[in-house]
Scaffold this motif. Structure first.
Motif, PDB file in Angstrom:
ATOM      1  N   ARG A 133      -5.208   9.890   4.029  1.00  8.95           N
ATOM      2  CA  ARG A 133      -4.707   8.331   3.859  1.00  8.95           C
ATOM      3  C   ARG A 133      -5.418   7.697   2.368  1.00  8.95           C
ATOM      4  NH1 ARG A 133      -3.538   4.882   7.901  1.00  8.95           N
ATOM      5  NH2 ARG A 133      -4.775   3.425   6.817  1.00  8.95           N
TER       6      ARG A 133
ATOM      7  N   GLU B 193      -5.316   5.725  -0.761  1.00  4.90           N
ATOM      8  CA  GLU B 193      -4.352   4.825  -1.413  1.00  4.90           C
ATOM      9  C   GLU B 193      -4.110   5.164  -2.784  1.00  4.90           C
ATOM     10  OE1 GLU B 193      -3.868   0.037  -1.768  1.00  4.90           O
ATOM     11  OE2 GLU B 193      -5.317   0.823  -0.314  1.00  4.90           O
TER      12      GLU B 193
ATOM     13  N   LEU C 109       0.057   5.143   0.876  1.00  2.35           N
ATOM     14  CA  LEU C 109      -1.121   6.092   1.462  1.00  2.35           C
ATOM     15  C   LEU C 109      -0.452   7.682   1.220  1.00  2.35           C
ATOM     16  CD1 LEU C 109      -2.025   4.395   4.503  1.00  2.35           C
ATOM     17  CD2 LEU C 109      -3.035   4.193   2.215  1.00  2.35           C
TER      18      LEU C 109
ATOM     19  N   ARG D 155       0.860  -1.426  -0.141  1.00  2.88           N
ATOM     20  CA  ARG D 155      -0.141   0.048  -0.136  1.00  2.88           C
ATOM     21  C   ARG D 155       0.913   1.095   0.046  1.00  2.88           C
ATOM     22  NH1 ARG D 155      -4.145   0.307   4.862  1.00  2.88           N
ATOM     23  NH2 ARG D 155      -5.186   1.577   3.465  1.00  2.88           N
TER      24      ARG D 155
END
Length: 286
Positions: free
Chosen positions: A268, A270, A258, A256
């Motif tokens: 946050r 993605e 962010l 991930r």
């Protein structure tokens, strides 16, 4: 590629590579190679190689300070970078390139103070070709004149054009403290300052930042606050992949990524490696 260019490339590679357990041996090899090249450079000078004006680049960007003799270039360099270049009220005080490093918004901006440019520089008068050749390696030119010599700006710009140097130019007109009324701004790329009295220097720093198209990106570790003390410096338009290349010496896959900050649609968010960033963005790699 000459020795100085090779030295500059390795210095830049060392600066861009984060130091930790995985990169310790790699950085060690780079430093060993750098030491050999520096020794070769010293030997070349001892054997009669002519010392030119070229210097290795370092930092996040390079600015070259050019202009006629005795307009205050060394004073400006000292004020912006604390380089301690020699200052005197007569021409040709600067006989070689004097480097300094300006710290601004977390960026390291290298500034070279070049010897004074006189008429006929493109024909080699006053070693003009050598002086102007340094400008080819820069990201931005600061063309500095003073109140008395500001009518020479177009002449110097023609000299630069004659050598086919295609770089953004900021025109800085110094010693504005010697006149009663500061003239109106002639162009967005012109600025009146007094290096000695420190008039207009903060605005100049901001203009340098803008013309270099720099931006800051901050990193955030999981469950930690972002580190706002050491931003990564990138150019406008660069993406998450450029950040990854700076902090990870080898290609790495991420579960991930962010994003927080000006370019995030929400905290946050993605994002992918191709996501373009903005000044002040915060990234977390996981």
């Amino acid at each position: 590629m000459d020795i100085n260019s090779k030295i500059a490339l390795i210095e830049e590679e060392i600066r861009q590579t984060p130091y930790h357990k995985a990169t310790e041996h790699y950085i060690g090899r780079l430093k060993a190679k750098l030491a050999k090249l520096r020794a070769l450079a010293i030997q070349s000078k001892k054997t009669g190689g002519r010392l030119g004006f070229a210097l290795p680049k370092s930092g996040d960007a390079t600015v070259v300070l050019i202009g006629p003799p005795s307009v205050g270039k060394s004073t400006l360099l000292n004020k912006l970078t604390h380089a301690q270049a020699r200052v005197a009220p007569w021409p040709f005080t600067t006989l070689r390139v004097i480097p300094g490093m300006m710290d601004f918004r977390g960026a390291k901006i290298q500034i070279f103070d070049l010897p004074g440019i006189i008429g006929g520089a493109t024909r080699g008068i006053g070693r003009g070709k050598e002086v102007l050749s340094v400008a080819r390696t820069a990201d931005l030119l600061l063309l500095m004149v003073d109140i008395k010599t500001r009518n020479r700006v177009n002449l110097i710009l023609r000299e630069i054009k004659g050598l086919e140097i295609d770089l953004p130019v900021l025109v800085v007109i110094n010693k504005v403290d010697l006149i009663k009324d500061i003239p109106k701004k002639i162009s967005p790329d012109w600025l009146f300052v007094s290096a000695e009295k420190e008039i207009g220097l903060e605005e100049l720093k901001k203009m340098i930042w803008q013309r270099l198209s720099l931006m800051r990106v901050y990193l955030k570790l999981k469950d930690k606050k972002p580190d706002f003390t050491k931003p990564l410096i990138l150019r406008n338009g660069q993406a998450v992949t450029d950040v990854a290349k700076k902090i990870f010496p080898q290609e790495k896959k991420f579960q991930r990524i962010l994003l927080w900050g000006p370019s995030a649609q929400f905290p946050r968010q993605e994002v992918s490696l191709t996501r373009q960033l903005k000044d002040g963005d915060i990234l977390s790699f996981g």
